[in-house]
Enzyme design. Structure first.
Site: not given
Ligand code: F6P
Length: 363
Positions: A77-78, A117, A119-120, A141-142, A186, A288
């Site tokens: 969020k930052g 990722g 965004g960073t 992880i994506d 996502r 998880l």
């Molecule tokens: O981008 C990594 C991720 O784990 C996505 O797969 C997922 O949509 C998102 O983060 C979930 O984010 P949060 O933990 O903020 O709900």
């Protein structure tokens, strides 16, 4: 090394198995070989904007290679360039990048290694353009970051999702049911495809291949009548029907990516029950997949990324990100990594293999 007297580490975006292994493999050689002071930025870019940082000691970074999450804390969020600020009228999104630049200077940093990722990496690129000495380390992880063959965290997530599919097979086959498992992913279906292939899912639904409902119904009905009398469907959270959209759980304008996904698994389960009459159950793996210990593969990759990121900082290759290309760790410009998301190519060999073993994609 005079130039690396003070080096900072920041973890940004969602947590991910392997973050601590990166922190350790930057901090240990930085302290031991370069004689640097290593500073941890707390809670991602929020901490950089708010000046929340602390010096790390050898004790902080020892014994953490196997530890999930991040000892520094993180936040999605930052974003300093779109920083959410609470006001009496609601949330204003403001450019607070000058706060971050001031803190970087006040803490007399020679370099900052940001682990995160897409965004960073966008933020790393902007600070590089402002003249700060940033290096990127790709995490998610994506597995959807360009300019690297793989990100750390992906292997751990696929391991969890594969084990889940293995376990779901037991109930699916005993009760002759359709079992739907919703995994993360996502905009890219790497987790669903990887775990679907490794776990032998019968149907895999990914964002890159909008699916047809009739094809999914047909496949599970065929299996229930003439096949193994059960089906496993592995669906990425970002998967969508050809005539429809992604299922969004909520919008949160404080987040770097405001969309929070979730719910496609429930929808797939409900529609299959309604349209085929087959007994269906839904499991959502959620966080998880991001929790717990990194796999050995991720520990090794994360360690290689960290140590090489420090080398890049020593060579003053700022604005670069470490990347795995084939079997080697190389440096790539961050600008290359943020050009586009790395989704599953439609002509991917992995899709070819999955189709070869009979996986249905709802096409
Ligand atoms: O981008 C990594 C991720 O784990 C996505 O797969 C997922 O949509 C998102 O983060 C979930 O984010 P949060 O933990 O903020 O709900």
């Amino acid at each position: 090394m005079k130039k690396l007297k003070r080096i900072a580490i920041l973890t940004g975006g969602g947590d991910c198995p392997g973050l601590n292994a990166v922190i350790r493999s930057i901090a240990k050689p930085a302290m031991a070989s370069f004689g640097s002071t290593v500073i941890g930025v707390l809670d991602g870019f929020e901490g950089l904007v708010e000046g929340r940082m602390r010096e790390l000691t050898p004790r902080d970074v020892g014994g953490i290679v196997n530890l999930g999450g991040t000892i520094l804390g993180t936040s999605n969020k930052g974003d300093p360039f779109h920083f959410p600020v609470e006001t009496p009228h609601g949330i204003d999104v403001l450019d607070y990048s000058d706060h971050a630049v001031r803190n970087y200077k006040d803490w007399e940093l020679d370099a900052l290694i940001a682990i995160g990722g897409d965004g960073t990496m966008h933020i790393v690129d902007k600070f590089t353009d402002l003249g700060l000495n940033f290096i990127g380390v790709p995490k998610t992880i994506d597995n959807d970051l360009s300019a690297t063959d793989v990100t750390f965290g992906y292997d751990s997530a696929v391991t969890v999702a594969t084990e889940a599919i293995d376990r779901l097979h037991t109930t699916a086959s005993s009760h002759h049911r359709v079992m739907v498992v919703e995994v993360m992913g996502r905009y890219a279906g790497w987790i669903a495809l990887g775990a679907g292939l490794a776990g032998g899912a019968d149907v895999v639904l990914i964002p890159e291949i909008p699916f047809r409902w009739d094809k999914v119904y047909e496949h599970v009905l065929k299996r229930s009548k003439h096949g193994s009398r059960f089906s496993i469907i592995c669906v990425a959270e970002g998967a969508k029907p050809s005539e429809g959209d992604m299922v969004v759980r909520e919008q949160d304008k404080k987040r770097t990516d405001p969309i929070r996904l979730g719910g496609i698994g429930e929808l797939v389960g409900k529609k299959i029950m309604e349209e085929t009459g087959l007994e269906t159950r839904v499991t959502v793996l959620g966080h998880l997949q991001r929790g717990g210990s990194p796999t050995p593969f991720d520990r090794i990759l994360a360690s290689r990324f960290g140590a090489m990121a420090l080398e890049l900082a020593a060579q003053e290759k700022f604005g670069h990100m470490v990347s795995l290309r084939g079997t080697e760790i190389v440096a790539v410009p961050v600008k290359e990594a943020i050009l586009k998301l790395r989704t599953v190519p439609v002509d991917s060999q992995l899709l070819f293999v999955a189709r070869a073993v009979g996986t249905e994609f709802g096409e």
